[in-house]
Design a protein around this motif. Sequence first.
Motif, short mmCIF file in Angstrom:
data_model
loop_
_atom_site.label_atom_id
_atom_site.label_comp_id
_atom_site.label_asym_id
_atom_site.label_seq_id
_atom_site.Cartn_x
_atom_site.Cartn_y
_atom_site.Cartn_z
N ASN A 179 5.22 -16.32 -5.01
CA ASN A 179 5.83 -15.55 -3.93
C ASN A 179 4.92 -14.38 -3.58
O ASN A 179 4.13 -13.95 -4.40
CB ASN A 179 7.20 -15.02 -4.37
N GLY A 180 5.09 -13.85 -2.38
CA GLY A 180 4.33 -12.66 -1.99
C GLY A 180 4.65 -11.51 -2.93
O GLY A 180 5.73 -11.43 -3.50
N SER A 181 3.72 -10.63 -3.11
CA SER A 181 3.87 -9.52 -4.05
C SER A 181 4.64 -8.36 -3.45
O SER A 181 4.31 -7.92 -2.35
CB SER A 181 2.49 -9.04 -4.50
N PRO A 182 5.63 -7.82 -4.17
CA PRO A 182 6.30 -6.62 -3.68
C PRO A 182 5.39 -5.40 -3.74
O PRO A 182 5.69 -4.38 -3.17
CB PRO A 182 7.48 -6.46 -4.64
N ALA A 183 4.25 -5.53 -4.39
CA ALA A 183 3.29 -4.42 -4.46
C ALA A 183 2.49 -4.29 -3.17
O ALA A 183 1.74 -3.36 -3.01
CB ALA A 183 2.33 -4.63 -5.62
N GLU A 184 2.67 -5.22 -2.25
CA GLU A 184 1.96 -5.17 -0.97
C GLU A 184 2.96 -4.94 0.16
O GLU A 184 3.30 -5.86 0.91
CB GLU A 184 1.22 -6.49 -0.74
N PRO A 185 3.47 -3.71 0.29
CA PRO A 185 4.44 -3.46 1.34
C PRO A 185 3.78 -3.51 2.71
O PRO A 185 2.58 -3.36 2.83
CB PRO A 185 4.94 -2.03 1.04
N PRO A 186 4.59 -3.73 3.75
CA PRO A 186 4.03 -3.69 5.10
C PRO A 186 3.38 -2.34 5.36
O PRO A 186 3.76 -1.33 4.77
CB PRO A 186 5.26 -3.89 6.00
N THR A 187 2.43 -2.30 6.26
CA THR A 187 1.67 -1.09 6.54
C THR A 187 2.57 0.09 6.88
O THR A 187 2.37 1.19 6.39
CB THR A 187 0.69 -1.34 7.71
N SER A 188 3.60 -0.13 7.67
CA SER A 188 4.46 0.97 8.09
C SER A 188 5.21 1.58 6.92
O SER A 188 5.42 2.78 6.87
CB SER A 188 5.44 0.51 9.15
N SER A 189 5.63 0.77 5.92
CA SER A 189 6.37 1.33 4.80
C SER A 189 5.45 2.07 3.84
O SER A 189 5.88 2.96 3.12
CB SER A 189 7.14 0.25 4.06
N ALA A 190 4.16 1.73 3.81
CA ALA A 190 3.24 2.43 2.92
C ALA A 190 3.10 3.88 3.35
O ALA A 190 3.08 4.78 2.52
CB ALA A 190 1.87 1.74 2.93
N SER A 191 3.00 4.13 4.65
CA SER A 191 2.87 5.51 5.10
C SER A 191 4.16 6.28 4.88
O SER A 191 4.14 7.45 4.54
CB SER A 191 2.45 5.55 6.58
N SER A 192 5.32 5.64 5.04
CA SER A 192 6.58 6.34 4.81
C SER A 192 6.75 6.64 3.32
O SER A 192 7.36 7.63 2.96
CB SER A 192 7.76 5.54 5.34
N LEU A 193 6.22 5.78 2.44
CA LEU A 193 6.29 6.05 1.02
C LEU A 193 5.48 7.29 0.68
O LEU A 193 5.93 8.15 -0.06
CB LEU A 193 5.77 4.85 0.23
N SER A 194 4.30 7.43 1.25
CA SER A 194 3.47 8.61 0.98
C SER A 194 4.15 9.88 1.49
O SER A 194 4.16 10.90 0.81
CB SER A 194 2.11 8.46 1.65
N VAL A 195 4.73 9.81 2.68
CA VAL A 195 5.43 10.96 3.24
C VAL A 195 6.63 11.29 2.37
O VAL A 195 6.91 12.44 2.06
CB VAL A 195 5.84 10.70 4.70
N GLY A 196 7.35 10.25 1.93
CA GLY A 196 8.51 10.45 1.06
C GLY A 196 8.13 11.08 -0.27
O GLY A 196 8.81 11.97 -0.77
#
Length: 165
Positions: A127-144
């Motif tokens: 299955n696809g890795s949950p460690a590879e979030p979509p690009t948009s969620s990666a930036s929101s994670l950093s902001v969060g």
Amino acid sequence: MGSRMGLIGCLIIVVAIVLQLSGATAETVYTVGDSLGWAVPPNTSYYSTWATTNLQTFLLGDSLEFNWTATHTVAEVSEADYNNCTKVSSVIASPFKFTPPTAGSYYIICTVDDHCEQGQKFSFTVNGSPAEPPTSSASSLSVGALFAIMATTFFLLSIYFSAYL
């Protein structure tokens, strides 16, 4: 002085937790067959049971390590070749580490003698890795993460200064 050390300790813990939550997960290496390794199994469903019961889910980035001591091979084959135990050319020395390059179904057999017919084969799905979030969620994670650090720092500093002012 004691409250200052407590404040610094709390801040270090909060930063460590945020960094842990925002970090990528590490690759998992599975030893095929566990203690049996890659060998002619005791029954024809041994490796299928191992793959579905013990591992539950393979993720992109995970690796499978094949270890054997007798004469065996590892061959990635099509589903039809897997079902028919079709012999293909494949001689790989032990240990062999296989990291599936994409998500999808994989079929592995041993091509020595009748090992495949005796059950030395298994199929699995990556299955696809949950460690590879979509690009948009990666930036929101950093902001969060940044917001959580700043809010916690502000809160702890306000407690510190209110105690000494």
